[in-house]
Design an enzyme around this catalytic site. Structure first.
Site, mmCIF file in Angstrom:
data_model
loop_
_atom_site.group_PDB
_atom_site.id
_atom_site.type_symbol
_atom_site.label_atom_id
_atom_site.label_comp_id
_atom_site.label_asym_id
_atom_site.label_seq_id
_atom_site.Cartn_x
_atom_site.Cartn_y
_atom_site.Cartn_z
ATOM 1 N N GLU A 120 0.821 -1.212 0.000
ATOM 2 C CA GLU A 120 0.000 0.000 0.000
ATOM 3 C C GLU A 120 0.857 1.265 0.000
ATOM 4 O OE1 GLU A 120 -2.606 -1.205 -0.639
ATOM 5 O OE2 GLU A 120 -3.017 -2.967 0.578
ATOM 6 N N ASP A 140 -0.873 -0.969 -10.119
ATOM 7 C CA ASP A 140 -1.168 -2.387 -9.992
ATOM 8 C C ASP A 140 -1.120 -3.013 -11.385
ATOM 9 O OD1 ASP A 140 -1.543 -2.334 -7.262
ATOM 10 O OD2 ASP A 140 -3.716 -2.112 -7.383
#
Length: 511
Positions: free
Chosen positions: A185, A328
């Site tokens: 994260e 991502d």
């Protein structure tokens, strides 16, 4: 050769929750199979094609260790092969019902390519393909903590253990121990760099605002605190051109709409059309027009990067700068169907625009580190703080995880001090399968995905069930151990390891 205008680093991170043996199509494992077929294989095809041309240092690729374990898992491999076959059968079924817009033909061709890619490259696992790309210098592979925990709120012992387990796993799969990590994260708290340094990590990734809040430029890399560990930061001005909270290229009108699914075939039939079009107003997908949009958006992105580097250079008397864009991996192909084609176009165009394309390791070696910084806490989540993983929607999960984490550490410490037979723990003590499963289950329990999915209301019930299930399994082991029922504890640990068993090398003695 002229001095490059500046340096560009593209960082991708492949990450999905641990799904093997959990859920049936189209629930749990559908996520994995879609990402595997539509993102991981196409992205690798792009990289292999460019590598075959002799291109190196294309990008930096992080793979969460728990996902790498799944992509090599025999059960998951068999299931994925079957899923690909069903994809082809669904396309044939759609063609039998009529195919006025060419959707069945498009999907059948895509399924054939995916089957061929899997059978040629992936049926023995994805790690060999990644290793080949790394060995020829096409990509740099990043490591990371085993199960993607939100590190700032974990006990330092668990943080270090998860990191060491993940790095050991990378060495087993890829033949080398990564020097850098994708910090889960992009989350940071002061002091994490000390854990990184103790585990041999030389650099990691944070989000742009974390660095900007410390009054440092994202156009450079920085050593953190008093350590030699380097932080690279996402350049959001560039990154958001592709994928932003409001609008990026994937929202273009000619691209395939991820959210419009044909209920009979399961295929995505529509193009975005407009940001305001409802489902019944969507126009059919047109691959040829989408391909044209890919070219236009790739050219635009290269121009954005070039102008960004020109601005940086102008502000500091010609000294070139750095742009790091990070995403991502699942964006390229899964969420954004045309993403792999765009990726290849960008990687071909950037060098022709006078921009050095390299990896994080390459940027560091080329002198991207400008000085040191005292970083504040941060993440790439909403608000650029920790609210997604610690906010009111998940406060109960946070408390439950902290409680079970403390109990697991206490139980392992007690067993270490007073093992069966009364002999104190030493480094020569044999591995304990029950302790190993306690440690493994703890890492699965505290994965950051569960809190993210709850806060974002993305399959929140599934995420809570998974978190609660792992925590309950961990509690069963702790209770059996605490009551001295070693034989039942061993049977329970073996059953859990069979079902949730990544990281066979995991050694609780290191925790």
């Amino acid at each position: 050769m002229a001095e490059p205008l500046g340096t560009f680093c593209l960082v991708l991170h492949a990450h999905l929750p641990w799904l093997a043996h959990h859920g049936a199509w189209p629930v749990g494992e559908e996520w994995l199979h879609q990402a595997w077929a539509s993102s991981y294989h196409p992205v690798l095809e792009v990289l292999e094609r460019l590598a075959a041309e002799g291109r190196t240092d294309l990008l930096t690729l992080g793979v969460t260790p728990v996902l790498a374990a799944q992509l090599d898992d025999p059960y998951a491999l068999r299931e994925h092969h079957t899923w690909l076959g069903f994809w082809q059968a669904r396309a044939e079924g759609l063609a039998a019902r009529g195919d006025p817009d060419g959707l069945a033909s498009h999907e059948f061709t895509a399924s054939q390519r995916a089957l061929a890619a899997f059978e040629n490259r992936g049926r023995h696992g994805l790690s060999p393909a990644l290793r080949r790309l790394a060995d020829v210098g096409a990509v740099e592979l990043l490591g990371g903590p085993a199960t993607h925990p939100f590190q700032p709120i974990r006990d330092p012992r668990v943080t270090s253990f998860a990191l060491r387990t993940g790095l050991d796993d990378a060495r087993l799969r890829w033949g080398t121990r990564p020097a850098g990590i994708w910090a889960p994260e992009c989350a940071y708290r002061p002091g994490l760099e000390e854990i990184y340094a103790a585990n041999g990590i030389e650099y990691f990734l944070v989000d742009g605002p974390t660095l900007l809040h410390a009054r440092r430029s994202t156009a450079d890399a920085w050593t953190v605190g008093g350590s030699d560990v380097v932080a690279f930061a996402r350049d959001l001005e560039v990154t958001y051109r592709v994928w932003s909270p409001r609008k990026g290229y994937p929202g273009g009108r000619w691209y395939r709409d991820f959210h419009q699914v044909d209920p009979d075939s399961g295929f995505r039939w529509a193009r975005v059309t407009s940001q305001h079009s409802s489902g019944d107003q969507k126009a059919p997908y047109d691959p040829a027009r989408a391909a044209t949009a890919v070219t236009q958006d790739a050219i635009d992105f290269v121009d954005v990067v070039r102008r960004r580097l020109q601005g940086v250079s102008a502000r500091r008397d010609g000294r070139p700068g750095l742009v790091v864009a990070a995403y991502d991996t699942e964006l390229f192909g899964h969420w954004w169907h045309e993403g792999p084609a765009w990726l290849e176009a960008v990687l071909r165009l950037l060098p022709t625009a006078g921009i050095r394309v390299t990896t994080l390791a390459g940027a560091r070696a080329a002198g991207a580190v400008a000085g040191s910084v005292e970083l504040p806490a941060g993440s790439w989540g909403s608000g650029k703080d920790w609210r997604v993983w610690t906010g009111p929607d998940v406060a109960d999960l946070v408390r439950a995880d902290q409680d079970v984490e403390a109990d697991a550490l206490a139980g392992l410490d007690k067993r270490r001090a007073h093992p069966l037979g009364g002999t104190a723990f030493t480094g020569d003590t044999a591995r304990d399968p029950v302790a190993d499963q306690i440690a493994r289950q703890l890492l699965l329990t505290v994965a950051s995905d569960w809190a993210f999915m709850v806060t974002k209301d993305s399959a929140a019930g599934y995420a809570r069930d998974r978190a609660d299930g792992h925590r309950a399994a961990l509690r069963r082991l702790l209770d059996l151990r605490a009551s001295g029922r070693d034989a039942p504890a061993a049977r329970e640990a073996a059953a859990q390891a069979e079902r949730d068993g990544p990281f066979g090398h995991l050694d609780a003695r290191l925790l």
